[in-house]
Structures are given as structure tokens and as C-alpha cells.
Design a protein around this motif. Sequence first.
Motif, PDB file in Angstrom:
ATOM      1  N   PHE A   1       4.170  11.492  -5.899  1.00  0.00           N
ATOM      2  CA  PHE A   1       5.539  11.268  -6.022  1.00  0.00           C
ATOM      3  C   PHE A   1       6.044  12.510  -6.607  1.00  0.00           C
ATOM      4  O   PHE A   1       5.675  12.701  -8.135  1.00  0.00           O
ATOM      5  N   GLN A   2       6.828  13.058  -6.120  1.00  0.00           N
ATOM      6  CA  GLN A   2       7.494  14.513  -6.693  1.00  0.00           C
ATOM      7  C   GLN A   2       9.055  14.246  -6.474  1.00  0.00           C
ATOM      8  O   GLN A   2       9.492  14.196  -5.528  1.00  0.00           O
ATOM      9  N   MET A   3       9.733  14.770  -7.787  1.00  0.00           N
ATOM     10  CA  MET A   3      11.152  14.436  -7.641  1.00  0.00           C
ATOM     11  C   MET A   3      11.628  15.869  -8.370  1.00  0.00           C
ATOM     12  O   MET A   3      11.256  16.092  -9.560  1.00  0.00           O
ATOM     13  N   ASP A   4      12.252  16.522  -7.846  1.00  0.00           N
ATOM     14  CA  ASP A   4      12.900  17.882  -8.252  1.00  0.00           C
ATOM     15  C   ASP A   4      14.392  17.715  -8.641  1.00  0.00           C
ATOM     16  O   ASP A   4      15.259  17.321  -7.909  1.00  0.00           O
ATOM     17  N   THR A   5      14.452  17.282 -10.012  1.00  0.00           N
ATOM     18  CA  THR A   5      15.943  17.029 -10.266  1.00  0.00           C
ATOM     19  C   THR A   5      16.753  18.110 -10.157  1.00  0.00           C
ATOM     20  O   THR A   5      18.319  17.861 -10.365  1.00  0.00           O
ATOM     21  N   SER A   6      16.364  19.308 -10.093  1.00  0.00           N
ATOM     22  CA  SER A   6      17.235  20.458  -9.947  1.00  0.00           C
ATOM     23  C   SER A   6      17.868  20.498  -8.757  1.00  0.00           C
ATOM     24  O   SER A   6      18.915  20.714  -8.154  1.00  0.00           O
ATOM     25  N   LYS A   7      17.006  20.240  -7.523  1.00  0.00           N
ATOM     26  CA  LYS A   7      17.302  20.316  -6.179  1.00  0.00           C
ATOM     27  C   LYS A   7      17.707  19.095  -5.693  1.00  0.00           C
ATOM     28  O   LYS A   7      18.253  18.903  -4.467  1.00  0.00           O
ATOM     29  N   LYS A   8      17.560  17.950  -6.323  1.00  0.00           N
ATOM     30  CA  LYS A   8      17.872  16.465  -6.201  1.00  0.00           C
ATOM     31  C   LYS A   8      17.121  16.220  -4.892  1.00  0.00           C
ATOM     32  O   LYS A   8      17.769  15.789  -3.894  1.00  0.00           O
ATOM     33  N   SER A   9      15.840  16.498  -4.800  1.00  0.00           N
ATOM     34  CA  SER A   9      15.045  16.064  -3.691  1.00  0.00           C
ATOM     35  C   SER A   9      13.691  15.272  -4.136  1.00  0.00           C
ATOM     36  O   SER A   9      13.552  15.317  -5.355  1.00  0.00           O
ATOM     37  N   VAL A  10      13.384  14.422  -3.115  1.00  0.00           N
ATOM     38  CA  VAL A  10      12.165  13.601  -3.542  1.00  0.00           C
ATOM     39  C   VAL A  10      11.053  13.822  -2.648  1.00  0.00           C
ATOM     40  O   VAL A  10      11.499  13.958  -1.082  1.00  0.00           O
ATOM     41  N   LEU A  11       9.728  13.755  -2.621  1.00  0.00           N
ATOM     42  CA  LEU A  11       8.732  13.640  -1.927  1.00  0.00           C
ATOM     43  C   LEU A  11       7.846  12.564  -2.325  1.00  0.00           C
ATOM     44  O   LEU A  11       7.173  12.393  -3.355  1.00  0.00           O
ATOM     45  N   LEU A  12       7.727  11.511  -1.522  1.00  0.00           N
ATOM     46  CA  LEU A  12       7.144  10.436  -1.652  1.00  0.00           C
ATOM     47  C   LEU A  12       5.796  10.154  -0.558  1.00  0.00           C
ATOM     48  O   LEU A  12       6.101  10.227   0.562  1.00  0.00           O
ATOM     49  N   LYS A  13       4.564   9.828  -1.258  1.00  0.00           N
ATOM     50  CA  LYS A  13       3.450   9.606  -0.302  1.00  0.00           C
ATOM     51  C   LYS A  13       2.826   8.628  -0.489  1.00  0.00           C
ATOM     52  O   LYS A  13       2.461   8.158  -1.742  1.00  0.00           O
ATOM     53  N   THR A  14       2.479   7.798   0.475  1.00  0.00           N
ATOM     54  CA  THR A  14       1.692   6.515   0.252  1.00  0.00           C
ATOM     55  C   THR A  14       0.514   6.484   1.335  1.00  0.00           C
ATOM     56  O   THR A  14       0.380   7.185   2.370  1.00  0.00           O
ATOM     57  N   ARG A  15      -0.320   5.480   0.995  1.00  0.00           N
ATOM     58  CA  ARG A  15      -1.428   5.309   1.734  1.00  0.00           C
ATOM     59  C   ARG A  15      -1.498   3.714   1.956  1.00  0.00           C
ATOM     60  O   ARG A  15      -1.406   2.946   1.252  1.00  0.00           O
ATOM     61  N   ALA A  16      -1.777   3.418   3.419  1.00  0.00           N
ATOM     62  CA  ALA A  16      -1.922   2.119   3.710  1.00  0.00           C
ATOM     63  C   ALA A  16      -3.053   1.823   4.668  1.00  0.00           C
ATOM     64  O   ALA A  16      -2.950   2.607   5.407  1.00  0.00           O
ATOM     65  N   VAL A  17      -3.468   0.629   4.673  1.00  0.00           N
ATOM     66  CA  VAL A  17      -4.479   0.063   5.817  1.00  0.00           C
ATOM     67  C   VAL A  17      -3.459  -0.871   6.845  1.00  0.00           C
ATOM     68  O   VAL A  17      -3.214  -1.740   6.271  1.00  0.00           O
ATOM     69  N   LEU A  18      -3.607  -0.474   8.120  1.00  0.00           N
ATOM     70  CA  LEU A  18      -2.642  -0.937   8.729  1.00  0.00           C
ATOM     71  C   LEU A  18      -3.241  -1.707   9.977  1.00  0.00           C
ATOM     72  O   LEU A  18      -4.351  -1.133  10.502  1.00  0.00           O
ATOM     73  N   ASN A  19      -2.864  -2.759  10.395  1.00  0.00           N
ATOM     74  CA  ASN A  19      -3.310  -3.767  11.649  1.00  0.00           C
ATOM     75  C   ASN A  19      -2.033  -3.591  12.518  1.00  0.00           C
ATOM     76  O   ASN A  19      -1.012  -4.098  12.157  1.00  0.00           O
ATOM     77  N   ILE A  20      -2.363  -3.198  14.036  1.00  0.00           N
ATOM     78  CA  ILE A  20      -0.950  -3.245  14.841  1.00  0.00           C
ATOM     79  C   ILE A  20      -1.460  -4.166  15.938  1.00  0.00           C
ATOM     80  O   ILE A  20      -2.549  -3.846  16.586  1.00  0.00           O
ATOM     81  N   VAL A  21      -0.592  -4.851  16.666  1.00  0.00           N
ATOM     82  CA  VAL A  21      -0.617  -5.735  17.925  1.00  0.00           C
ATOM     83  C   VAL A  21       0.579  -5.382  18.672  1.00  0.00           C
ATOM     84  O   VAL A  21       1.684  -5.655  18.061  1.00  0.00           O
ATOM     85  N   ALA A  22       0.552  -5.263  19.906  1.00  0.00           N
ATOM     86  CA  ALA A  22       1.752  -4.937  20.667  1.00  0.00           C
ATOM     87  C   ALA A  22       1.400  -5.416  22.239  1.00  0.00           C
ATOM     88  O   ALA A  22       0.376  -5.251  22.573  1.00  0.00           O
ATOM     89  N   ASP A  23       2.422  -5.465  22.965  1.00  0.00           N
ATOM     90  CA  ASP A  23       2.340  -5.403  24.122  1.00  0.00           C
ATOM     91  C   ASP A  23       2.560  -4.170  24.518  1.00  0.00           C
ATOM     92  O   ASP A  23       3.460  -3.364  24.198  1.00  0.00           O
ATOM     93  N   LEU A  24       1.769  -3.474  26.017  1.00  0.00           N
ATOM     94  CA  LEU A  24       1.851  -2.270  26.234  1.00  0.00           C
ATOM     95  C   LEU A  24       1.943  -2.043  27.905  1.00  0.00           C
ATOM     96  O   LEU A  24       1.434  -2.825  28.492  1.00  0.00           O
ATOM     97  N   LYS A  25       2.706  -1.220  27.995  1.00  0.00           N
ATOM     98  CA  LYS A  25       3.084  -0.831  29.542  1.00  0.00           C
ATOM     99  C   LYS A  25       2.504   0.647  29.484  1.00  0.00           C
ATOM    100  O   LYS A  25       3.031   1.377  28.600  1.00  0.00           O
ATOM    101  N   ILE A  26       1.133   1.113  30.404  1.00  0.00           N
ATOM    102  CA  ILE A  26       0.882   2.193  30.372  1.00  0.00           C
ATOM    103  C   ILE A  26       1.536   3.084  31.619  1.00  0.00           C
ATOM    104  O   ILE A  26       1.497   2.240  32.856  1.00  0.00           O
TER     105      ILE A  26
END
Length: 242
Positions: free
Chosen positions: A96-121
Motif C-alpha cells: 500500500f503506497q500513498m503519495d500525499t503530495s501527488k494525491k495518488s494511491v497504489l494498492l496491491k492485494t493477493r487472493a486465492v480465487l475459485n471461479i465457475v462460469a457458463d462458457l461459449k467458445i
Amino acid sequence: MVVCKSFLLLTFACFVLSVKGKYFDPCYKDDIKCLSKATEDFLEKTYNGVAETQIKPFDPLIIPELNVVVDQAMGLTFDFKNINITGLKNQQISDFQMDTSKKSVLLKTRAVLNIVADLKIKFTNKNKEFTGTYTASTTALGASQYSYTLTKKGDNEFFDVGPETNTCEIIGEPVVTISDNLASALENDSDAQAMKPDYEDNKTSLRKKTLCQIVETAYITVIHNIRAVAQIFPKSAFFIDI
């Protein structure tokens, strides 16, 4: 570079939020340990959404539809419907990086995800379609970068979060499967078999590209929830030193 960081809520992550009478203390903006703990608690308590606010449910997160051009040269496109993503509530802040002079934010996260979907190839060069279901398990690093301004409301200042850019990285080899009926249809199609060697040569990168587009779409809800929280509480609810 795919703009994806969902996969989830967390940027002003140590805010004061009343959930069943419990409040979280604000953090110093460089205290990753404090921010991470506050975020994890917040995600656990709000993944179903928060009534009477704009904080939306995000685990499971449902994406109604998404079109992914997997490989333009091959004419390979995936049309997803009813994408169901779980695991976002367990994501952790990696940076997490916040530059208060430029008023910008960089947020990084890590997640283990499970995904299910209908698919048309779709084989767009051959005008062919094949339907079935798609499942995937993966670890994703998401990053969101955005600007902010501070708006005075009464005696307090509130964050106003600007447009975001999301990027995604898939860690390791994702586990991807398709339903038996879809696999069988592809095995029995001459055009699919002709395309298979080229696909297999780039399978991992194409799978990661596809998954990152799903993750980056999920992060639209994540950033929406950040904006929603920022509208509810003043900056002092999130940070001690801003």
C-alpha cells in the motif's frame, strides 16, 4: 498489462466502520500490518454487502457476462455468462503506497480465487461455437492505482476517489477445467484439433490472460466499495497521519 487489482475493497482500509457495534481504529498510512489487519476484519464483516449503504456484496461476486478475446490471430474468443467468484473476502494486502503530495494511491492485494462460469467458445474465423461450463482455481495479485482529492464537508474532510487503473498477475500455473460435454465437442471437431497445437504452445499465458480479465472486472466492484466507504467516513476514520 491487465488492469485488475479484486480482486477488493481495501484502500482506505483502516477506517471506522460500525458493524454489530464494533469499530476499527485508524492506521498510519505506512503501517502495512495495521492496514492489513483492518482490511481483513472489514472484508470478513462486509462480504455480504452492508444494508442502507452502497457497499455491494463481493463474495461470491457475480459477473453477469464477459467477453474475452483469448487470441485474435487464432480467432479464439470466450463468452462467459454468470461468472461466480469466491475467495475475495480472504484477500490480503501485499503493498500500500500513498503519495500525499501527488494525491495518488497504489494498492496491491493477493487472493486465492475459485471461479465457475457458463462458457461459449467461439472460433470466429470458422463461425463455430461450443458451449459448456468453465471452472478455475488460481492465485491472483491485483493492483489498483488511482488518484484522490479531499472534500470539505462541515468540520471534516472526506476522500473523493478518482478513476482507477487495475492490473493483474496470476501466480503459478492456474488450474482450469471445462465440462465433459464441451471437451468432447472440441475433441471431435476438426478445426478445434487443427488449432490445438498452437493453443497448447501458449496455454499457460492464454489462461492467465483470460483469468486476469475476469479479475480486473471483479475489481470494478472493489473500487466501487472503496468509493462508497470513503463517502461515509471522514479521512480521520481511515488514517492518523493524513
